[in-house]
Design a protein around this motif. Structure first.
Motif, PDB file in Angstrom:
ATOM      1  N   ILE A  25       0.857  -1.375   0.004  1.00  0.00           N
ATOM      2  CA  ILE A  25      -0.039  -0.010   0.042  1.00  0.00           C
ATOM      3  C   ILE A  25       1.035   1.426  -0.065  1.00  0.00           C
ATOM      4  N   ARG A  26       1.911   1.346   0.893  1.00  0.00           N
ATOM      5  CA  ARG A  26       2.854   2.383   0.895  1.00  0.00           C
ATOM      6  C   ARG A  26       3.435   2.626  -0.350  1.00  0.00           C
ATOM      7  N   GLN A  27       3.934   1.444  -1.184  1.00  0.00           N
ATOM      8  CA  GLN A  27       4.350   1.933  -2.485  1.00  0.00           C
ATOM      9  C   GLN A  27       3.178   2.316  -3.325  1.00  0.00           C
ATOM     10  N   VAL A  28       2.250   1.867  -3.509  1.00  0.00           N
ATOM     11  CA  VAL A  28       1.228   2.249  -4.505  1.00  0.00           C
ATOM     12  C   VAL A  28       1.123   3.741  -4.294  1.00  0.00           C
ATOM     13  N   VAL A  29       0.757   3.950  -2.729  1.00  0.00           N
ATOM     14  CA  VAL A  29       0.552   5.506  -2.511  1.00  0.00           C
ATOM     15  C   VAL A  29       1.279   6.321  -2.914  1.00  0.00           C
ATOM     16  N   GLU A  30       2.626   5.972  -2.701  1.00  0.00           N
ATOM     17  CA  GLU A  30       3.946   6.733  -3.088  1.00  0.00           C
ATOM     18  C   GLU A  30       4.035   7.043  -4.848  1.00  0.00           C
ATOM     19  N   ALA A  31       3.852   5.898  -5.491  1.00  0.00           N
ATOM     20  CA  ALA A  31       3.723   6.109  -6.910  1.00  0.00           C
ATOM     21  C   ALA A  31       2.687   6.798  -7.348  1.00  0.00           C
ATOM     22  N   MET A  32       1.504   6.706  -6.774  1.00  0.00           N
ATOM     23  CA  MET A  32       0.372   7.592  -7.271  1.00  0.00           C
ATOM     24  C   MET A  32       0.623   9.071  -6.899  1.00  0.00           C
ATOM     25  N   SER A 317     -14.765   9.294  -0.975  1.00  0.00           N
ATOM     26  CA  SER A 317     -13.917   7.989  -0.440  1.00  0.00           C
ATOM     27  C   SER A 317     -15.009   7.047  -0.101  1.00  0.00           C
ATOM     28  N   PRO A 318     -14.472   5.894  -0.500  1.00  0.00           N
ATOM     29  CA  PRO A 318     -15.099   4.424   0.090  1.00  0.00           C
ATOM     30  C   PRO A 318     -15.249   4.465   1.572  1.00  0.00           C
ATOM     31  N   TRP A 319     -14.268   5.263   2.081  1.00  0.00           N
ATOM     32  CA  TRP A 319     -14.117   5.194   3.696  1.00  0.00           C
ATOM     33  C   TRP A 319     -14.851   6.046   4.489  1.00  0.00           C
ATOM     34  N   ALA A 324     -22.070  -0.188   8.694  1.00  0.00           N
ATOM     35  CA  ALA A 324     -22.654  -1.047   8.016  1.00  0.00           C
ATOM     36  C   ALA A 324     -22.325  -1.381   6.651  1.00  0.00           C
ATOM     37  N   HIS A 325     -21.401  -0.309   6.062  1.00  0.00           N
ATOM     38  CA  HIS A 325     -21.245  -0.563   4.777  1.00  0.00           C
ATOM     39  C   HIS A 325     -19.680  -0.517   4.589  1.00  0.00           C
ATOM     40  N   ARG A 326     -18.917  -1.039   5.586  1.00  0.00           N
ATOM     41  CA  ARG A 326     -17.388  -0.870   5.751  1.00  0.00           C
ATOM     42  C   ARG A 326     -17.022  -1.604   4.312  1.00  0.00           C
ATOM     43  N   PRO A 327     -15.868  -0.860   3.699  1.00  0.00           N
ATOM     44  CA  PRO A 327     -15.282  -1.333   2.653  1.00  0.00           C
ATOM     45  C   PRO A 327     -14.396  -2.873   2.821  1.00  0.00           C
ATOM     46  N   LEU A 328     -14.589  -3.842   2.015  1.00  0.00           N
ATOM     47  CA  LEU A 328     -13.909  -4.972   2.508  1.00  0.00           C
ATOM     48  C   LEU A 328     -13.104  -5.408   1.427  1.00  0.00           C
ATOM     49  N   GLY A 329     -11.794  -5.885   1.753  1.00  0.00           N
ATOM     50  CA  GLY A 329     -10.548  -6.593   0.880  1.00  0.00           C
ATOM     51  C   GLY A 329      -9.304  -5.730   0.764  1.00  0.00           C
ATOM     52  N   SER A 330      -8.573  -6.170   0.316  1.00  0.00           N
ATOM     53  CA  SER A 330      -7.195  -5.470   0.279  1.00  0.00           C
ATOM     54  C   SER A 330      -7.460  -4.252  -0.750  1.00  0.00           C
ATOM     55  N   ILE A 331      -7.986  -4.197  -1.820  1.00  0.00           N
ATOM     56  CA  ILE A 331      -8.258  -3.062  -2.619  1.00  0.00           C
ATOM     57  C   ILE A 331      -8.876  -1.925  -1.817  1.00  0.00           C
ATOM     58  N   MET A 332      -9.778  -2.322  -1.078  1.00  0.00           N
ATOM     59  CA  MET A 332     -10.550  -1.322  -0.233  1.00  0.00           C
ATOM     60  C   MET A 332      -9.686  -1.010   0.722  1.00  0.00           C
ATOM     61  N   ARG A 333      -8.980  -1.821   1.383  1.00  0.00           N
ATOM     62  CA  ARG A 333      -8.130  -1.207   2.653  1.00  0.00           C
ATOM     63  C   ARG A 333      -7.218  -0.046   2.155  1.00  0.00           C
ATOM     64  N   SER A 334      -6.458  -0.610   0.529  1.00  0.00           N
ATOM     65  CA  SER A 334      -5.530   0.376   0.410  1.00  0.00           C
ATOM     66  C   SER A 334      -6.033   1.808   0.011  1.00  0.00           C
ATOM     67  N   ARG A 335      -7.468   2.016  -0.242  1.00  0.00           N
ATOM     68  CA  ARG A 335      -8.035   3.063  -0.613  1.00  0.00           C
ATOM     69  C   ARG A 335      -8.107   3.831   0.742  1.00  0.00           C
ATOM     70  N   ARG A 336      -8.057   3.298   1.807  1.00  0.00           N
ATOM     71  CA  ARG A 336      -8.097   3.905   3.148  1.00  0.00           C
ATOM     72  C   ARG A 336      -6.669   4.961   3.264  1.00  0.00           C
TER      73      ARG A 336
END
Ligand code: HEM
Length: 365
Positions: A25-32, A317-319, A324-336
């Protein structure tokens, strides 16, 4: 007689973080962030790191259906109610591309005044739904998504024409592979978007979210006949760089539109996984079921004041979500991490204070 479906019950351990997830996640956020700084330098203005270009900003209402069956009457959709919403239509790149470039399109819906405990302790009352006109995310977990960064990082240096040619090549490859029954490589699937009227599209959450006691993917599909008639209508080549904004503004100058907001509930965690957003959840296991109507009345859909408010002040933001509508899965966690990073950067650069609306009256006319 058909057997009634059993809906998977939400439990925190449906999520299974990857061992190296934080680092990915750190790498993706840095590249973006790096790509975002290049784009901001080009325009001398901070833009969104993704979905930078808006095509319409609308006020509307989310009308939750009455008498929903128990599996659908969950979270925001528990009781029949009408909530004010702000809607932003967009294109996926983190740059201002010509609308003649066929790329994925988005709709972001900000529901205001959503009651209930929050996914994060943010003190807001908004429930955002971020949807794209493709049902799956071909790079379906954060490890795969990290590989997409190369592709995305190159984009700021490519011309609109180059992107148009890449899209053409991807569509030709997709056609050839589909003909011989072969699966599409993720890069081909991502780039092979068609260029259709944005108001006729069906938009998907791609990834899963908690749906009260259950788990679902959310989508928005044209409901009123006037937007259903626009499905698959090509954007005219002569319509220019801002074709989509012009189509949206012309439409809402006289007409209202309705979309079905639908939930597709998970009935089989193996065939409908939450940790891999590249898997299309089979509709024969669980259909998309309408839970609310998104009503958008006729209005001026792109005044300067609205554009400035939606592009520069607001963040979706999905967050921004109910528990009751918590985003789920690693893609969603990265978006946090990714969304606040992009939002903080552009607000700081532009000297604009971010605001999360508590009332629809905050949206300028
Ligand atoms: C499930 C797949 C995804 C969907 C459906 C989606 C959809 C969207 C939409 C519709 C917007 C525009 C929101 C607006 O109008 O303000 C957006 C913005 C954005 N997306 Fe995504 N997205 C997805 C995955 C990701 C991932 C994996 C990342 C990065 C890790 C990401 C990063 C961003 C960023 C940084 C913004 C701009 C945020 C801001 O500055 O306010 N998205 N996305």
């Amino acid at each position: 007689m058909t057997t009634p479906r059993t809906y998977v019950r939400y439990r925190p351990d449906l999520e299974q973080p990857l061992p190296d997830e934080e680092e990915l996640i750190r790498q993706v956020v840095e590249a973006m962030g790096k790509a975002n700084r290049q784009v901001a330098d080009k325009h001398r203005h901070g833009l969104r790191d993704a979905h930078a270009k808006s095509h319409g900003v609308l006020a509307g209402e989310l009308r939750v259906h009455s008498r929903l069956p128990a599996h659908l009457a969950q979270g925001l959709f528990t009781e029949p109610a009408a909530y004010p919403v702000i809607v932003r239509f967009s294109s996926a790149p983190g740059d201002l591309r010509s609308d003649q470039v066929p790329v994925q399109r988005g709709i972001a819906v900000k529901v205001i005044g959503a009651p209930g405990p929050r996914a994060l302790d943010d003190g807001h009352t908004t429930q955002d739904l971020l949807l794209v006109n493709h049902p799956t995310l071909p790079f379906g977990n954060i490890a795969e998504y990290a590989k997409l960064q190369d592709l995305l990082e190159k984009q700021p240096r490519q011309s609109d024409r180059q992107l148009q040619l890449t899209g053409l090549a991807a569509r030709a490859a997709a056609k050839a592979l589909t003909r011989v029954g072969r699966p599409l490589p993720p890069a081909v699937e991502t780039l092979a978007a068609a260029n259709h009227h944005i108001l006729g599209e069906t938009f998907y959450s791609m990834a899963a979210l908690r749906y009260g006691d259950h788990v679902a993917k959310i989508s928005a599909a044209p409901r009123s006949a006037n937007v259903r008639a626009l499905t698959g209508r090509p954007v005219e080549k002569k319509a220019g760089e801002s074709a989509l904004r012009d189509l949206v503004v012309d439409f809402f100058a006289h007409d209202s539109a309705e979309y079905d907001i639908r939930a597709q509930l998970c009935t089989d965690i193996d065939r409908m996984p939450v940790e891999d957003a590249s898997v299309l959840w089979p509709e024969e296991l669980s259909p998309h079921e309408a839970v609310a109507v998104l009503h958008l009345p006729a209005q001026d859909a792109y005044s300067d004041a609205r554009r400035r408010y939606a592009d520069d002040v607001l963040s979706f933001s999905p967050w921004h979500a109910l528990e009751a509508h918590r985003p789920l899965g690693s893609i969603m966690r990265s978006r946090r991490a990714a969304y606040p990073s992009s939002s903080d950067f552009r607000h700081r650069l532009n000297g604009v204070d971010p605001q999360e609306p508590a009332s629809i009256t905050e949206l300028p006319a």
